[in-house]
Design a protein around this motif. Structure first.
Motif, PDB file in Angstrom:
ATOM      1  N   ILE A   1       9.608  33.818  -9.005  1.00  0.00           N
ATOM      2  CA  ILE A   1       8.275  34.052  -9.232  1.00  0.00           C
ATOM      3  C   ILE A   1       7.486  33.432  -8.324  1.00  0.00           C
ATOM      4  N   GLY A   2       7.452  32.387  -7.911  1.00  0.00           N
ATOM      5  CA  GLY A   2       6.817  32.221  -6.633  1.00  0.00           C
ATOM      6  C   GLY A   2       6.654  32.985  -5.231  1.00  0.00           C
ATOM      7  N   ARG A   3       7.111  33.447  -4.538  1.00  0.00           N
ATOM      8  CA  ARG A   3       7.037  35.189  -3.816  1.00  0.00           C
ATOM      9  C   ARG A   3       6.111  36.064  -4.331  1.00  0.00           C
ATOM     10  N   ALA A   4       6.076  36.084  -6.051  1.00  0.00           N
ATOM     11  CA  ALA A   4       6.136  37.063  -6.328  1.00  0.00           C
ATOM     12  C   ALA A   4       4.168  36.550  -6.185  1.00  0.00           C
ATOM     13  N   ALA A   5       4.059  35.933  -6.491  1.00  0.00           N
ATOM     14  CA  ALA A   5       2.821  35.164  -6.962  1.00  0.00           C
ATOM     15  C   ALA A   5       2.516  34.748  -5.916  1.00  0.00           C
ATOM     16  N   ALA A   6       2.858  34.540  -4.342  1.00  0.00           N
ATOM     17  CA  ALA A   6       2.018  34.569  -2.689  1.00  0.00           C
ATOM     18  C   ALA A   6       1.622  35.985  -2.729  1.00  0.00           C
ATOM     19  N   LEU A   7       2.369  36.935  -3.083  1.00  0.00           N
ATOM     20  CA  LEU A   7       2.201  38.363  -2.307  1.00  0.00           C
ATOM     21  C   LEU A   7       0.963  38.887  -3.422  1.00  0.00           C
ATOM     22  N   ARG A   8       1.126  38.628  -4.756  1.00  0.00           N
ATOM     23  CA  ARG A   8       0.164  38.957  -6.170  1.00  0.00           C
ATOM     24  C   ARG A   8      -1.723  38.159  -5.445  1.00  0.00           C
ATOM     25  N   LEU A   9      -0.952  37.082  -5.106  1.00  0.00           N
ATOM     26  CA  LEU A   9      -2.687  36.283  -5.153  1.00  0.00           C
ATOM     27  C   LEU A   9      -2.961  36.770  -3.054  1.00  0.00           C
ATOM     28  N   ALA A  10      -2.086  37.007  -2.422  1.00  0.00           N
ATOM     29  CA  ALA A  10      -2.282  37.767  -1.061  1.00  0.00           C
ATOM     30  C   ALA A  10      -3.033  39.397  -1.662  1.00  0.00           C
ATOM     31  N   ALA A  11      -2.664  39.671  -2.026  1.00  0.00           N
ATOM     32  CA  ALA A  11      -2.897  41.328  -2.210  1.00  0.00           C
ATOM     33  C   ALA A  11      -4.300  41.791  -2.946  1.00  0.00           C
ATOM     34  N   ASP A  12      -4.602  40.582  -4.028  1.00  0.00           N
ATOM     35  CA  ASP A  12      -5.127  39.958  -4.403  1.00  0.00           C
ATOM     36  C   ASP A  12      -6.948  39.034  -3.365  1.00  0.00           C
ATOM     37  N   GLY A  13      -6.215  39.315  -2.344  1.00  0.00           N
ATOM     38  CA  GLY A  13      -7.282  38.442  -1.104  1.00  0.00           C
ATOM     39  C   GLY A  13      -7.495  37.242  -0.871  1.00  0.00           C
ATOM     40  N   MET A  14      -6.792  36.626  -1.198  1.00  0.00           N
ATOM     41  CA  MET A  14      -7.045  35.911  -1.346  1.00  0.00           C
ATOM     42  C   MET A  14      -5.617  35.034   0.348  1.00  0.00           C
ATOM     43  N   ALA A  15      -6.229  34.399   0.947  1.00  0.00           N
ATOM     44  CA  ALA A  15      -5.343  33.525   1.721  1.00  0.00           C
ATOM     45  C   ALA A  15      -4.169  32.717   1.382  1.00  0.00           C
ATOM     46  N   VAL A  16      -3.011  32.463   2.017  1.00  0.00           N
ATOM     47  CA  VAL A  16      -1.895  32.397   0.671  1.00  0.00           C
ATOM     48  C   VAL A  16      -0.838  31.213   1.924  1.00  0.00           C
ATOM     49  N   ALA A  17      -1.159  29.727   1.933  1.00  0.00           N
ATOM     50  CA  ALA A  17       0.225  29.122   2.441  1.00  0.00           C
ATOM     51  C   ALA A  17       1.038  29.241   1.216  1.00  0.00           C
ATOM     52  N   VAL A  18       2.722  29.566   1.816  1.00  0.00           N
ATOM     53  CA  VAL A  18       3.714  29.307   0.956  1.00  0.00           C
ATOM     54  C   VAL A  18       4.941  28.449   1.628  1.00  0.00           C
ATOM     55  N   HIS A  19       5.368  27.638   0.462  1.00  0.00           N
ATOM     56  CA  HIS A  19       5.684  26.282   0.747  1.00  0.00           C
ATOM     57  C   HIS A  19       7.035  26.752   0.218  1.00  0.00           C
ATOM     58  N   TYR A  20       8.035  25.897   1.009  1.00  0.00           N
ATOM     59  CA  TYR A  20       9.507  26.045   0.964  1.00  0.00           C
ATOM     60  C   TYR A  20       9.932  24.451   0.926  1.00  0.00           C
ATOM     61  N   ALA A  21      11.107  24.487   0.087  1.00  0.00           N
ATOM     62  CA  ALA A  21      11.971  23.510   0.488  1.00  0.00           C
ATOM     63  C   ALA A  21      12.716  23.361   0.917  1.00  0.00           C
ATOM     64  N   GLY A  22      13.847  23.624   1.739  1.00  0.00           N
ATOM     65  CA  GLY A  22      14.886  24.387   2.539  1.00  0.00           C
ATOM     66  C   GLY A  22      14.889  25.811   2.820  1.00  0.00           C
ATOM     67  N   ASN A  23      14.620  27.157   2.676  1.00  0.00           N
ATOM     68  CA  ASN A  23      14.237  27.676   3.111  1.00  0.00           C
ATOM     69  C   ASN A  23      13.843  28.650   3.585  1.00  0.00           C
ATOM     70  N   ARG A  24      13.606  28.315   4.773  1.00  0.00           N
ATOM     71  CA  ARG A  24      13.026  28.535   5.336  1.00  0.00           C
ATOM     72  C   ARG A  24      12.353  29.854   5.579  1.00  0.00           C
ATOM     73  N   ALA A  25      13.761  30.379   6.545  1.00  0.00           N
ATOM     74  CA  ALA A  25      13.688  32.188   6.636  1.00  0.00           C
ATOM     75  C   ALA A  25      12.807  32.372   5.078  1.00  0.00           C
ATOM     76  N   ALA A  26      13.281  32.416   4.303  1.00  0.00           N
ATOM     77  CA  ALA A  26      12.804  33.385   3.206  1.00  0.00           C
ATOM     78  C   ALA A  26      11.674  33.044   2.924  1.00  0.00           C
ATOM     79  N   ALA A  27      10.670  32.264   3.242  1.00  0.00           N
ATOM     80  CA  ALA A  27       9.534  31.770   3.499  1.00  0.00           C
ATOM     81  C   ALA A  27       8.477  32.413   4.587  1.00  0.00           C
TER      82      ALA A  27
END
Length: 246
Positions: free
Chosen positions: A19-45
């Motif tokens: 859900i976090g990834r989907a939210a990040a992509l949607r907010l970016a599509a809405d025109g926002m600059a997005v910081a994608v936070h991760y705890a352990g999976n740097r590659a996915a972020a």
């Protein structure tokens, strides 16, 4: 005005997957600059960041244990340094461990509550200090707070706490023009949901809602987008996007 022009800026915890990834992509599509936070999976972020930037958006990856106040202060600092401020904080990060109350491992209880309760508190505290006027803070609960399914007690206890702190924070930010709400998804097709469930259980949960399907991460991201953007008169509420489950 910030470092990326007139774009609003969002921080999404747990933004590397589900859900976090989907939210990040949607907010970016809405025109926002997005910081994608991760705890352990740097590659996915970084994959999420790359997808946003390749589509013409602005994004960075930031790391940290959400329950560690120093790590999250540093993450918020990194977002402000990159983009000039923060307008939206979406806290999707969390863990789910299921078992009956009678047999629940108390070490698992402590670990889950550290992430889900302390983590939500730490992120909310940083957001309360930093989100700019006109902004939004969005925490995550679960529809199981309402459906009260067996084996979910420890998880629901942590998410009920998130709902409580969210609703009080909305009142504490009176006069700041910042909305504070929580999203409580129903069964949603993410790795966290499928973990430990057999096909019969998944099918039963998919058929429980009148719409007779699981939610998709994009369905939940739609609710996040609404609360993060146009929903300026929705404040101090818990929204349950679950297809009519309860």
């Amino acid at each position: 005005m910030n470092a990326v022009g007139t774009r609003r800026v969002a921080l999404v915890t747990g933004g590397s997957g589900g859900i976090g990834r989907a939210a990040a992509l949607r907010l970016a599509a809405d025109g926002m600059a997005v910081a994608v936070h991760y705890a352990g999976n740097r590659a996915a972020a970084e994959e999420t960041v790359a997808e946003i930037t390749e589509a013409g958006g602005a994004a960075i990856a930031v790391a940290g244990d959400i329950a560690d106040e120093d790590a999250m202060a540093a993450a918020f600092d990194a977002v402000e340094s990159a983009f000039g401020g923060i307008d939206v904080v979406v806290n999707t990060a969390g863990i789910m461990i299921l078992a009956p109350i009678a047999t629940f491992d108390l070490a698992d209880l402590d670990r889950m509550h550290r992430t889900n309760i302390r983590g939500a508190f730490v992120v909310s505290q940083q957001a309360a200090r930093r989100v700019r006027a006109g902004g939004a803070i969005i925490n995550f609960s679960t529809s199981v707070v309402r459906t009260q399914m067996p084996n979910y007690a420890a998880y629901v206890a942590s998410k009920a706490a998130v709902e409580g702190l969210t609703l009080i924070l909305a009142r504490e930010l009176r006069g700041r023009d910042i909305t504070v709400n929580a999203v409580g998804p129903g069964p949603t097709a993410t790795p966290l949901f499928f973990n430990g469930k057999n096909e019969a259980t998944v099918d039963a949960l998919a058929n429980a809602a009148p719409l007779e399907r699981l939610g998709e991460p994009a369905d939940i991201a739609e609710t996040v987008s609404f609360l993060a953007g146009p929903a300026r008169w929705i404040n101090g509420q818990v929204i349950y996007p679950n297809g009519g489950l309860a």
